[in-house]
Scaffold this active site. Sequence first.
Site, PDB file in Angstrom:
ATOM      1  CB  SER A 203      -8.534   1.472   5.423  1.00 34.44           C
ATOM      2  OG  SER A 203      -9.037   2.645   5.454  1.00 34.44           O
TER       3      SER A 203
ATOM      4  CE  LYS B 166      -3.678   2.113   2.431  1.00 30.10           C
ATOM      5  NZ  LYS B 166      -4.896   1.996   3.772  1.00 30.10           N
TER       6      LYS B 166
ATOM      7  CB  SER C 218      -7.760   4.594   2.620  1.00 28.78           C
ATOM      8  OG  SER C 218      -7.000   3.543   3.424  1.00 28.78           O
TER       9      SER C 218
END
Length: 523
Positions: free
Chosen positions: A193, A95, A169
């Site tokens: 997320s 990420k 996210s």
Amino acid sequence: MVTKEQLLPVLAKAGLKLSESDLEDYTTLISGLDDAIASLPDARNVLPRPDLSRYPRADIHIPEDAESGAWAIKVTVKCTSPSSNLLHGKTVALKDNMALAGVRCTNGTAMVEWVPEVDATVVTRVLDAGATIVGKAACENSCLEGMSATAVTGQVHNPYAKGYSAGGSSSGSGRLVATGSVDLAFGCDQGGSIRIPASSCGVIGLKPTWGLVPYTGILSLDATIDHVGPMARTVRDTALFLEAIAGPDGWDDRQSALGLQGDRLKFVTHVDEVTSRERFKMLQGIKVGVLNESFEIPGQDPNVVASVKSAIEGLKTLGATVEPASVPLHKGAPLLWTCGLPLAGARQSLLGDMDGRKQLYMTDRAELVGSRLTQRQFDALGPGASNVYISYLWVQETYGAKLHGQVMNLLKATSDAYDKALDKFDVLVMPTLPYPPPQLPKIGSEEGPLKFLARTVGLIANTCPFNNSGHPALSLPVGLVPAREDPSIRLPTAMQIVGRKYSDVDCLKVAAAWEKAYDWKTF
């Protein structure tokens, strides 16, 4: 030597006045402090910099084809001499809030430009386990969005329908795993997320027990709710991934060395043992509690409810005992999360102010931000992040530290209530999200933050409570349901499985049994 003329404006800004004699004394004292600060050794000498000969990185570039917005940057990193073959042959996406030395880290925003000097602990761990890192997945702006429309690298589209959210996210991570672009991807989860994009994209996403996996070298939102964990297409791969990254690293104070060793860090054999049994015995002896309050979320989609309830019925055919469970405080848990986020969340995530924690401090990035955001930095935020920052300014000025303390004290009762329910049950089950992924706003639309954020009202009602409590929570895809905007479009939905703290393996076992017995795409 600090002079009175230098100290007086600092005191005036704080609303303080000193007598002439006290001013002389404090000038001397502050001068001593300045000298002490100047004598500090360079902290960069103690940073855990990677051995680039052991972990070389190559072909760093921004791809022309970003896989419908999923890639932030491509790079190839592989260990020259792995210590295990646990993840041999597996490709991994990071990420883009995770440090990878020498590779830009956007955190989904143009607020600052930052290239880390260190690797996150979990980066080293997957490389040592034989995996190949192939890039960094896009993430939403400052990791403060649940919809995939705000990453600085562009919108991320749902793998099942262009123009619909992939969740946030960890948006790019969810899409890349779902499309097979990578085998595994990291997600980071402070309110959902990992689980939001996992549910939205039809993959497995596990938010581990708080502190099970080190957060070292990853940009924080709030250390009390920070989690990093695996996203994969199968439960077994999720277990492999977790086994490679779990355990204390000596840096992260979210972790306790007690109980985080030996068999407690083994997950794959338990999954294999469950799935090797006869179908109707796979979950024999497992008690499942169906959380009543999780089905009472305002605006909950009836198709999601029906899909998850059908999946829960399926657990019975696998030998599990399934009964209703009630945690009345679950309904109020999102309110606590919302009120507790601004003060600590904005300071830590937007300003990089991590005081009071024992961990690796990424001071080079914090220095780029400053003690308050400039207009340019604020304008680079998405609606979720800008809302958190303005809320922070308001809460700081109006309520001060009392509000955050009040929330943290109230959270103890909620966490205890989940623990009490889990005294009776091995796991609790519920919908991961209350409705299917929403449609993305049109690119270039100038709608205000209120309209934008209204698309995801209630989205984290069943996810954020377990960030505050720290319980492990796994999102398992269990069906396809009609999109709210167009019933002809079918999008993934998921069941969330919550276990006792440090009993992540129970979530994995229940998920693995269901996955083996049913095909979620046709269930």
